[in-house]
Design a protein around this motif. Structure first.
Motif, mmCIF file in Angstrom:
data_model
loop_
_atom_site.group_PDB
_atom_site.id
_atom_site.type_symbol
_atom_site.label_atom_id
_atom_site.label_comp_id
_atom_site.label_asym_id
_atom_site.label_seq_id
_atom_site.Cartn_x
_atom_site.Cartn_y
_atom_site.Cartn_z
ATOM 1 N N SER A 161 0.619 -1.312 0.052
ATOM 2 C CA SER A 161 -0.624 -0.157 -0.033
ATOM 3 C C SER A 161 1.119 1.316 -0.094
ATOM 4 O O SER A 161 2.374 1.929 0.569
ATOM 5 C CB SER A 161 -1.145 -0.284 1.307
ATOM 6 N N ASN A 163 -0.633 3.934 0.502
ATOM 7 C CA ASN A 163 -0.927 5.712 1.319
ATOM 8 C C ASN A 163 -0.991 4.703 2.682
ATOM 9 O O ASN A 163 -1.561 5.967 3.934
ATOM 10 C CB ASN A 163 -2.494 6.046 0.996
ATOM 11 N N LYS A 215 -11.202 10.482 -2.710
ATOM 12 C CA LYS A 215 -10.483 10.401 -3.523
ATOM 13 C C LYS A 215 -9.339 8.950 -2.922
ATOM 14 O O LYS A 215 -8.774 8.652 -1.959
ATOM 15 C CB LYS A 215 -9.167 11.766 -2.776
ATOM 16 N N VAL A 216 -9.048 8.133 -4.323
ATOM 17 C CA VAL A 216 -8.828 7.109 -4.275
ATOM 18 C C VAL A 216 -7.399 6.278 -5.099
ATOM 19 O O VAL A 216 -6.955 5.891 -4.814
ATOM 20 C CB VAL A 216 -9.863 5.477 -4.372
ATOM 21 N N THR A 217 -7.151 7.622 -6.284
ATOM 22 C CA THR A 217 -5.334 7.592 -6.557
ATOM 23 C C THR A 217 -4.914 8.786 -6.937
ATOM 24 O O THR A 217 -6.078 10.216 -6.926
ATOM 25 C CB THR A 217 -5.622 6.705 -8.062
ATOM 26 N N LYS A 218 -3.673 9.007 -7.392
ATOM 27 C CA LYS A 218 -3.379 10.432 -7.866
ATOM 28 C C LYS A 218 -3.568 10.515 -9.092
ATOM 29 O O LYS A 218 -3.377 9.958 -9.513
ATOM 30 C CB LYS A 218 -2.036 10.189 -7.563
ATOM 31 N N GLN A 243 -1.477 4.284 -10.710
ATOM 32 C CA GLN A 243 -1.690 3.504 -9.208
ATOM 33 C C GLN A 243 -3.122 2.705 -9.785
ATOM 34 O O GLN A 243 -3.822 2.851 -10.745
ATOM 35 C CB GLN A 243 -2.315 4.606 -8.533
ATOM 36 N N GLY A 245 -6.908 1.702 -6.951
ATOM 37 C CA GLY A 245 -7.128 2.088 -6.302
ATOM 38 C C GLY A 245 -8.105 1.172 -5.873
ATOM 39 O O GLY A 245 -8.720 1.001 -6.519
ATOM 40 N N TRP A 247 -11.677 0.573 -2.559
ATOM 41 C CA TRP A 247 -12.010 1.326 -1.638
ATOM 42 C C TRP A 247 -13.527 0.305 -1.149
ATOM 43 O O TRP A 247 -14.349 0.140 -2.303
ATOM 44 C CB TRP A 247 -13.182 2.811 -2.159
ATOM 45 N N VAL A 258 -9.780 2.679 2.067
ATOM 46 C CA VAL A 258 -8.979 3.038 0.915
ATOM 47 C C VAL A 258 -7.448 2.538 1.178
ATOM 48 O O VAL A 258 -7.255 2.977 1.903
ATOM 49 C CB VAL A 258 -9.210 4.199 0.726
ATOM 50 N N TYR A 259 -7.107 1.908 -0.193
ATOM 51 C CA TYR A 259 -5.717 1.219 -0.470
ATOM 52 C C TYR A 259 -5.455 1.353 -1.754
ATOM 53 O O TYR A 259 -5.981 1.702 -2.882
ATOM 54 C CB TYR A 259 -5.600 0.459 0.653
ATOM 55 N N SER A 260 -4.478 2.494 -1.571
ATOM 56 C CA SER A 260 -3.780 2.766 -3.297
ATOM 57 C C SER A 260 -2.802 1.709 -3.424
ATOM 58 O O SER A 260 -1.718 1.804 -2.305
ATOM 59 C CB SER A 260 -3.242 3.970 -3.849
#
Length: 528
Positions: A161, A163, A215-218, A243, A245, A247, A258-260
């Motif tokens: 992960s 984040n 917000k789940v990704t960049k 990425q 992501g 959720w 939430v994990y990316s």
């Protein structure tokens, strides 16, 4: 000679005066005494008046009054113009014009300083030590320029992960949830087409709130997939940064759900949960890799790799997800069999398209698949593909600008929806795959997303195959649903919760849940 000319002039003037006087006498001889004036009297009066004002008029005493008046006017005009001094003014004006003209600009070359010292420079730049002795020349080393998107190493990648702490119990429980969720799927797999009235009623019950936006990704989202689970709401998103992501909306608080991850180095253009095992998430990227995220093993396995190519889209040819068709940005296609060892393809096919944006397999007759190119849409038979150049069964050439996507309807495949940059959504009748597929409906829709937004892709609702879902540029921001006949069905409005354009959207296959991704990496979920 001068005396002779003056005599001639006086003789001529006298003769003209006599003629003029005779004519005047003849003209006025019958008039009354009070009115008639003799020519002699008039000439004498005019002569007396002119003698005092005009110098040199004594020499012209024999001229007629008209000629005397004319000479007087000429003299007065000459004196007037002389008083104006026009010649001097014109000379001054010419001098002023000459002064106003800019001089020819010639760039002056800087003079070289023969004995000048120049600007100050440090001894380090002069390569001189403090004592004044020159330093030895240092060997030049090649400058290494770091690649902005270096390829990730081949082989499987651990689910690490980016984040959150990947060693925590919370992360292990998150992965366990995604690994075991396939065991809780509903046994009722029958899909029935509901009426538009009931369908609209269910859509009206879908709402969005602050708890369903995160917000789940960049960076911008290029792909979205909804897990088919009946009891948990799980969303996956692929970003331009490479990425993926994940959720879990069922988890509270939502920040902990939430994990990316970073399984790719370039945009993730396509995401699908495996129809055979929903605990497997397959992701395709521009970096030339196709990976399978196995949550039970916490690893991203490498399914297909071609570093010399860039992938755009893929789909499953077989229902058990054992074989796939992969589209390349250069117009070629690959047949991949996951049962064979290695990460190479079984067959590489060169198509007649210069570019492939989407690939989609027919839901019933799975040997057929459709590809969206730059201007044309082709339908192929997978059994007839040849490595050199395969000819399509059908070509749709009704589009005038760039095409973004083409998809079969999810239940029967009797319809095809296309999205084009000419601001039209087109629906074709593919119930009979022959040499000609007729165009049924054209829907006017603004598809110009510009440079910074992901392209719109109209997709079918997997529960209602006669309705399509597409993002919108309208204000207030919304996601719209249209019927295949072109009628508007529903608009998802979110107020402050939906303040941006959702370019990529996906609907749950059995539940009334809609997930849309925007250009900032946020996922917006409507659910009832």
């Amino acid at each position: 000679m001068e005396a002779t000319s003056s005599k001639a002039e006086s003789t001529l003037q006298k003769s003209s005066l006599d003629v003029h006087a005779e004519s005047n006498k003849w003209q006025y001889k019958n008039t009354s005494d009070t009115v008639i004036l003799s020519a002699d009297t008039e000439s004498s009066q005019d002569g007396d008046s002119d003698e005092g004002t005009t110098p040199g008029m004594d020499d012209f005493s024999g001229l007629s009054p008209y000629e005397k008046k004319r000479l007087k006017n000429i003299s007065e005009n000459a004196n007037f113009f002389a008083s104006l001094q026009l010649s001097e003014s014109a000379a001054r004006l010419r001098e002023m014009i000459k002064k106003r003209q800019p001089p020819e600009s010639k760039r002056k070359k800087p003079k070289k300083k023969e004995n000048g010292t120049g600007c100050r420079r440090s001894m380090r730049l002069l390569k001189v030590d403090p004592s004044g002795v020159s330093l030895p020349a240092t060997p030049t080393q090649p400058i290494l320029v770091a690649d902005e998107n270096p390829l990730l190493p081949p082989g499987p990648l651990e689910m690490t992960s980016e984040n959150r702490d990947d060693n925590s119990e919370l992360f292990k429980g998150f992965l366990q949830t995604w690994a075991e969720v396939s065991k809780t799927r509903s046994k009722n797999t029958e899909k029935e087409l509901s009426s538009i009235k009931n369908y609209k009623a269910n859509l009206n019950g879908m709402i969005i709130s602050e708890d369903t936006v995160y917000k789940v990704t960049k960076g911008p989202i290029f792909s979205v997939a909804l897990h088919p689970s009946e009891i948990r709401t799980l969303v996956a998103a692929g970003a331009r940064s490479g990425q993926v992501g994940l959720w879990d909306l069922t988890h509270q608080p939502k920040e902990d759900g939430v994990y990316s991850f970073q399984p790719h180095s370039q945009p993730v253009s396509c995401l699908y949960f495996s129809p055979a095992n929903p605990a497997h998430l397959l992701s395709l990227s521009y970096d030339g890799t196709l990976r399978c995220g196995d949550f039970s093993r916490a690893v991203f396995e490498e399914v297909y790799r071609d570093e010399g190519s860039s992938f755009s889209s893929f789909d499953f040819l077989a229902e058990d997800a054992s074989t796939l068709i992969v589209g390349h940005w250069d117009g070629s296609m690959s047949l991949v069999d996951r049962r064979t060892p290695g990460t190479s393809c079984e067959k590489l096919i060169n198509s007649s398209l210069s570019k492939i944006r989407t690939v989609h397999v027919h839901p019933v007759h799975r040997q057929y698949f459709i590809t969206a190119g730059l201007r044309d849409i082709h339908i192929y038979d997978a059994r007839c593909l040849k490595p050199n150049r395969s000819q399509p069964l059908i070509s749709l050439t009704e589009h005038t600008k760039s095409i973004a996507s083409a998809y079969f309807s999810p239940l029967t495949g009797n319809r095809v929806v296309t999205t084009c940059a000419d601001c039209k959504l087109r629906i074709f009748d593919s119930s009979c795959i022959s040499s000609k597929i007729p165009l049924l409906t054209t829907i006017r829709h603004n598809t110009i997303t510009g440079r910074w937004l992901t392209r719109f892709q109209a997709v079918w609702d997997p529960k209602q195959e006669d309705c399509i879902i597409v993002g919108s540029m309208a204000h207030p921001r919304r996601v719209e649903i249209f019927h295949e006949r072109g009628k508007w069905v529903h608009s998802f409005l979110g107020g402050e919760c939906l303040a941006s354009v959702c370019s990529i959207n996906a609907m749950h296959p059995t539940r009334y849940i809609l997930a849309g991704g925007n250009s900032s990496g946020r996922i917006h979920v409507f659910m009832n």
